[in-house]
Design an enzyme around this catalytic site. Structure first.
Site, PDB file in Angstrom:
ATOM      1  N   GLU A   1      32.288  29.525  38.164  1.00 29.63           N
ATOM      2  CA  GLU A   1      33.594  28.663  38.392  1.00 29.63           C
ATOM      3  C   GLU A   1      34.557  28.455  37.369  1.00 29.63           C
ATOM      4  OE1 GLU A   1      33.237  25.117  40.996  1.00 29.63           O
ATOM      5  OE2 GLU A   1      32.099  26.243  42.462  1.00 29.63           O
TER       6      GLU A   1
HETATM    7  C1  LIG Z   1      24.464  32.643  38.386  1.00 31.00           C
HETATM    8  C2  LIG Z   1      25.562  33.124  38.825  1.00 31.00           C
HETATM    9  C3  LIG Z   1      26.253  32.922  39.950  1.00 31.00           C
HETATM   10  C4  LIG Z   1      27.567  33.254  40.301  1.00 31.00           C
HETATM   11  N1  LIG Z   1      28.073  33.250  41.548  1.00 31.00           N
HETATM   12  C5  LIG Z   1      29.306  33.763  41.906  1.00 31.00           C
HETATM   13  C6  LIG Z   1      29.324  33.963  43.254  1.00 31.00           C
HETATM   14  O1  LIG Z   1      29.090  33.594  44.226  1.00 31.00           O
HETATM   15  N2  LIG Z   1      30.780  34.609  43.738  1.00 31.00           N
HETATM   16  C7  LIG Z   1      31.303  35.270  42.728  1.00 31.00           C
HETATM   17  O2  LIG Z   1      32.462  35.830  43.140  1.00 31.00           O
HETATM   18  N3  LIG Z   1      31.316  35.130  41.338  1.00 31.00           N
HETATM   19  C8  LIG Z   1      30.159  34.400  41.137  1.00 31.00           C
HETATM   20  N4  LIG Z   1      29.494  34.325  39.705  1.00 31.00           N
HETATM   21  C9  LIG Z   1      30.703  34.909  38.592  1.00 31.00           C
HETATM   22  C10 LIG Z   1      31.070  33.969  37.809  1.00 31.00           C
HETATM   23  O3  LIG Z   1      32.125  33.398  38.236  1.00 31.00           O
HETATM   24  C11 LIG Z   1      31.343  34.843  36.452  1.00 31.00           C
HETATM   25  O4  LIG Z   1      30.268  35.182  35.857  1.00 31.00           O
HETATM   26  C12 LIG Z   1      32.518  34.167  35.686  1.00 31.00           C
HETATM   27  O5  LIG Z   1      33.697  34.127  36.093  1.00 31.00           O
HETATM   28  C13 LIG Z   1      32.694  34.830  34.248  1.00 31.00           C
HETATM   29  O6  LIG Z   1      32.622  36.194  34.166  1.00 31.00           O
HETATM   30  P1  LIG Z   1      31.622  37.133  33.443  1.00 31.00           P
HETATM   31  O7  LIG Z   1      30.196  36.510  33.473  1.00 31.00           O
HETATM   32  O8  LIG Z   1      31.685  38.569  33.572  1.00 31.00           O
HETATM   33  O9  LIG Z   1      31.998  36.557  32.015  1.00 31.00           O
HETATM   34  P2  LIG Z   1      33.354  37.367  31.116  1.00 31.00           P
HETATM   35  O10 LIG Z   1      34.558  37.375  31.917  1.00 31.00           O
HETATM   36  O11 LIG Z   1      32.888  38.677  30.643  1.00 31.00           O
HETATM   37  O12 LIG Z   1      33.705  36.119  30.038  1.00 31.00           O
HETATM   38  C14 LIG Z   1      32.602  36.247  28.733  1.00 31.00           C
HETATM   39  C15 LIG Z   1      33.226  35.265  27.904  1.00 31.00           C
HETATM   40  O13 LIG Z   1      34.403  35.615  27.505  1.00 31.00           O
HETATM   41  C16 LIG Z   1      35.106  34.103  27.805  1.00 31.00           C
HETATM   42  N5  LIG Z   1      36.496  34.445  28.216  1.00 31.00           N
HETATM   43  C17 LIG Z   1      37.078  35.576  29.145  1.00 31.00           C
HETATM   44  N6  LIG Z   1      38.241  35.305  29.090  1.00 31.00           N
HETATM   45  C18 LIG Z   1      38.747  34.527  28.128  1.00 31.00           C
HETATM   46  C19 LIG Z   1      40.014  34.247  27.856  1.00 31.00           C
HETATM   47  N7  LIG Z   1      41.299  34.554  28.181  1.00 31.00           N
HETATM   48  N8  LIG Z   1      40.267  33.042  26.803  1.00 31.00           N
HETATM   49  C20 LIG Z   1      38.999  32.664  26.377  1.00 31.00           C
HETATM   50  N9  LIG Z   1      37.760  33.168  26.734  1.00 31.00           N
HETATM   51  C21 LIG Z   1      37.614  33.926  27.543  1.00 31.00           C
HETATM   52  C22 LIG Z   1      34.623  33.509  28.827  1.00 31.00           C
HETATM   53  O14 LIG Z   1      34.763  32.223  28.832  1.00 31.00           O
HETATM   54  C23 LIG Z   1      33.133  33.957  28.579  1.00 31.00           C
HETATM   55  O15 LIG Z   1      32.808  32.982  27.605  1.00 31.00           O
HETATM   56  C24 LIG Z   1      28.329  34.014  39.288  1.00 31.00           C
HETATM   57  C25 LIG Z   1      27.954  34.063  38.106  1.00 31.00           C
HETATM   58  C26 LIG Z   1      26.569  33.737  37.808  1.00 31.00           C
HETATM   59  C27 LIG Z   1      26.078  33.967  36.416  1.00 31.00           C
END
Ligand SMILES: Cc1cc2nc3c(=O)[nH]c(=O)nc-3n(C[C@H](O)[C@H](O)[C@H](O)COP(=O)(O)OP(=O)(O)OC[C@H]3O[C@@H](n4cnc5c(N)ncnc54)[C@H](O)[C@@H]3O)c2cc1C
Length: 825
Positions: free
Chosen positions: A500
């Site tokens: 989220e």
């Molecule tokens: C267990 C689990 C359940 C989930 N459930 C769902 C679901 O039901 N449906 C769904 O659609 N998604 C779901 N997600 C996805 C979740 O919303 C994403 O993991 C999340 O949005 C982050 O994306 P990412 O993991 O690819 O991290 P990345 O986007 O790769 O981010 C990596 C890091 O970079 C930071 N970052 C990225 N951009 C910026 C910025 N502009 N400024 C500062 N920091 C930044 C982030 O805060 C993070 O710390 C789930 C994820 C997990 C792990």
């Protein structure tokens, strides 16, 4: 002349503090000019010059057409040049949701009376009955070790119970067969479940958060609502929502998944539809979902739907039985065994009316998601964080009393006490925030910035709580098994940090970034005038917003300074606030003025670049957040009837928050790009130095004591926790051991006194209590009581050990015979 200068300063401070209208400033300016002329003894030429200057200034300030020509139109032109263009998705994100208490905190002068006048959130009798009945029952059914180690899933009986009792349809209105619960009730259910089983809580939380049901309720066609909502409410459909893809995580609007509008054959008939290709991951409930909410970018190259080719992000509901949908494989998110996994499809044909809201909502998916995000984000993760924190507060306090080292309950050793007190105070603050935020949602708010504050700070405080709890538990927390009640929580906590809106992004980009535009009283108006309006209308709107903005900034600068030199004595407090907490209102009002001023000067100094200066905007967001958390506690204290026993928790948490806010401001100033401005800001905000100090050790001790003693305060602090009554259950036995330990402390003292006076000897391998009984130091009843306590204590401190395969062979055998039986049945 000195008198004149002091007079000018006094008028500036008084007029700024009370934010007097321009006409008053003009009159004061006129009087000052006359007085200056008299004391300086100007000749005719001097007086004429002074008069002309005064007339020009007052005309420019008071005649809006002149002011526009000379000042605001020029500023508007600069504004248009430096303001970065916003993408449609950015605009939709900014516009989504509502502004509530965050607007007051941004104003520099929060209206406490308004906050305290909002009714205390409460559950209906029916909601309370659901919590006391099915929720309690569901908690009792969940054996976390069975779920996380043996089955890697909820047992079938638990799944069935969740579906049968309507847990999946808490937000669905009654007319569609759902529970129609308030946000507070929904949050309370998730809180309690989270105190028992993460997998159960997530399973219940997700269908009630941003997903098919929420989207259907707001945007679905009648046919979609009538078909799906009753099925979702009864658990006949398991929903999930898939936005994230391997290439698009935090930057979710950049999803590469796409659909192309086309004609195809559906159920034997030619049908207008879409061929959709997607590759999603991390989708919660995905592996068992029957209904997939899917976000993708929709294109219409043949203009079958509209004249546009790129329609934008679109949300559709796809039955997972549709040919071409690949779903079912699982991720293993840190041993949190809730169902989560990838799904994909290649050129899967689906009818156009699978778009949520029908074809008119093609391309409106991002707006729909952003508008629905705030409610879910205000509830799910704040609630699960509170459930975890309350469970930790209760169990850690109990364990710290039962576990002794150096012949002392570890909770009374200062180092442990420090961590324990922090858990208790953080838990109080989190509960206050949960309740106030859910209450705001029930009052009709969709608080986008507040939901980000609640999500970020509650998951972070839960992380602090679980880290503290792990440290206190030592090896007991590390060795996993049915007798470890903290290790799984520690493992799974980063999930809440990541989902989220991952926390780093939420803190550094959303809280202040969105807040500065949405919650600021004038910035959005200025931006709209600059970017969305033209000609005279833009000039008038910009002039009004801009001059009000200047007044606002001056007022907040003056207030910040005046509060600084008067130790906040003139800061605004509520008429009806409890006297014992009034200084916290004052300090928050002071911070609010300082924050608003600093925010304005930062925006002025850094302009659009502030968006990329995430270290600065993250800290500004921290100040806003600390004020929100303190406000929530003050409101909670009032709503709960000013329970003085809880004051240590507020005192610790409020001081901690003020200190953190001060550090954040200090760091913004230390890293401010224009050093001279930073010095000026420091003189204005901290004219007598930094006022806030970290919480006192004595307060920390009082907080720790609240969870080391059985009683009303501990029960209140952990009111949402499921407490097992079974001594076969690890937390059930901990509770019993805790009560027995406290009850036996007089006996412990008796034994210690007897040893000290030489009446009793302790020897390894000899049951001292039994000898004490023989010597008449303990009577039979006391011996029994003491022996029961000892048995419970030994049970509590034991850790699990396993055969080489961790019992997997036996578990697999049990599960396969269960499957055989189920098939036969
Ligand atoms: C267990 C689990 C359940 C989930 N459930 C769902 C679901 O039901 N449906 C769904 O659609 N998604 C779901 N997600 C996805 C979740 O919303 C994403 O993991 C999340 O949005 C982050 O994306 P990412 O993991 O690819 O991290 P990345 O986007 O790769 O981010 C990596 C890091 O970079 C930071 N970052 C990225 N951009 C910026 C910025 N502009 N400024 C500062 N920091 C930044 C982030 O805060 C993070 O710390 C789930 C994820 C997990 C792990």
């Amino acid at each position: 002349m000195l008198g004149w200068i002091l007079g000018v300063i006094a008028v500036f401070l008084v007029f700024g503090f009370f934010r007097m209208p321009i006409i008053w400033w003009t009159l004061a300016g006129g009087l000052m000019a006359v007085y200056l002329s008299v004391i300086a003894g100007f000749d005719t030429l001097g007086n004429t010059l002074l008069g002309v200057l005064f007339v020009i200034f007052s005309a420019v300030l008071n005649i809006s057409s002149l002011r526009r020509k000379i000042i605001s139109n020029r500023v508007l032109a600069i504004y248009r040049r430096i303001l970065p263009d916003m993408s449609q998705t950015e605009k939709e994100a900014i516009d989504a949701g509502t502004v509530w208490w965050d607007g007051d905190l941004f104003s520099g002068k929060p209206d406490w009376d308004k906050l305290l006048a909002t009714p205390a959130p409460h559950l209906s009798a029916e909601e309370q009955a659901f919590l006391d009945g099915p929720v309690e029952e569901l908690c009792a059914m969940c054996d976390d070790w069975e779920i996380t180690h043996e089955r890697y899933d909820l047992p079938p009986r638990v799944w069935q119970f969740i579906k049968d009792k309507g847990f999946l349809g808490m937000i669905i209105p009654r007319k569609f067969g759902g529970m129609g619960f308030s946000a507070l009730a929904h949050s309370a259910v998730v809180t309690k479940l989270s105190s028992r089983s993460n997998a159960a809580a997530v399973t219940v939380m997700v269908p009630n958060s941003l997903g098919p049901a929420e989207l259907l309720l707001h945007y679905g066609t009648d046919a979609q609502k009538n078909h799906y909502l009753p099925r979702l409410a009864k658990g006949l459909e398991i929903p999930c929502f898939a936005l994230t893809s391997p290439e698009a995580g935090s930057d979710a609007a950049s999803i590469p998944d796409y659909g192309v509008v086309c004609k195809g054959v559906w159920q034997g008939k030619e049908t207008l539809g879409m061929r959709v290709t997607w590759d999603k991951r991390y989708i919660t409930l995905g592996p068992v979902a029957s209904l997939l909410g899917l976000a993708f970018r929709l294109y219409d190259p043949e203009n079958l739907l509209s004249s546009k080719t790129d329609l934008g992000i679109t949300c559709a509901l796809v039955p997972t039985s549709t040919p071409g949908v690949n779903i079912g494989r699982r991720h293993l998110p840190l041993n949190g065994v809730f169902q989560n996994g990838p799904n994909s499809g290649k050129e899967v044909f689906m009818p156009i009316d699978w778009i949520i809201g029908g074809p008119e909502y093609a391309g409106k998916g991002w707006m729909m998601l952003m508008n629905c995000l705030a409610a879910g984000r205000s509830i799910s993760l704040p609630a699960s964080s509170v459930g975890g924190a309350q469970a930790l507060a209760r169990a850690t306090g109990a364990y710290a009393r039962v576990r002794q080292q150096f012949r002392t309950p570890i909770g009374k050793l200062e180092g442990v006490e420090e961590a324990l007190g922090r858990i208790a105070a953080n838990t109080y603050m989190m509960e206050a925030t949960r309740v106030m935020t859910a209450g705001a949602v029930d009052a009709g708010e969709k608080p986008s910035v507040i939901s980000a504050i609640a999500k970020y700070h509650m998951t972070e405080r839960a992380r602090q709580c679980v880290n503290d709890s792990m440290d206190i538990h030592g090896g007991k927390g590390i060795c996993l098994g049915p007798n470890n009640w903290v290790g799984r929580g520690y493992q799974v906590l980063p999930v809440g940090i990541t989902v989220e809106g991952a926390n780093i992004l939420t803190r550094t980009l959303i809280i202040f970034g969105q807040g500065a535009i949405r919650c600021h009283p004038y910035v959005l108006r200025e931006m709209r005038a600059a970017k969305e309006m033209n000609g005279e209308a833009a000039a008038i709107e910009f002039d009004d917003a801009f001059t009000s903005h200047i007044g606002h900034a001056i007022a907040n600068g003056v207030r910040a300074f005046v509060h600084g030199v008067t130790s906040s004595r003139l800061a605004h407090v509520p008429r009806e606030g409890a006297p014992e907490t009034l200084h916290y209102y004052r300090f928050t009002s002071r911070l609010s003025a300082a924050f608003a001023f600093l925010a304005d000067v930062s925006m002025m100094a850094m302009g659009g670049a502030l968006k990329r200066k995430e270290k600065i905007s993250g800290r500004l967001g921290d100040v806003l957040s600390m004020m929100y958390l303190v406000s929530a506690m003050l409101k909670h204290y009032e709503d709960q009837g000013r329970i003085r026993e809880d004051l240590p928790l507020i005192r610790w948490a409020a001081r901690d928050a003020f200190y953190h806010a001060q550090q954040a401001i200090d760091q913004v100033l230390s890293n401010f790009p224009i050093k001279s401005l930073a010095t000026l800001l420091r003189w204005t905000i901290f004219p007598l130095g930094t006022p806030f100090r970290p919480p006192l050790d004595s307060r920390n001790q009082e907080c720790a004591r609240l969870v080391l003693e059985p009683g009303a305060a501990r029960d209140r602090l952990t009111a949402s926790v499921f407490v097992s009554k079974s001594e076969k259950d690890a937390t059930g036995v901990l509770e019993a051991a805790f009560l027995a330990t406290v009850a036996c402390e007089p006996l412990d003292k008796k034994l210690r006194d007897a040893v000290r006076s030489g009446k009793l000897e302790t020897r390894p391998g000899v049951d001292t209590a039994a000898v004490a009984h023989q010597l008449g130091i303990l009577n039979s009843e006391e011996l029994q009581k003491w022996q029961r306590k000892e048995a419970l204590r030994k049970n509590v401190i034991k850790v699990d050990d396993f055969p080489q395969d961790f019992g997997r062979a036996e578990i697999l055998q049990k599960l396969s015979s269960e499957t055989v039986k189920a098939k036969a049945a």
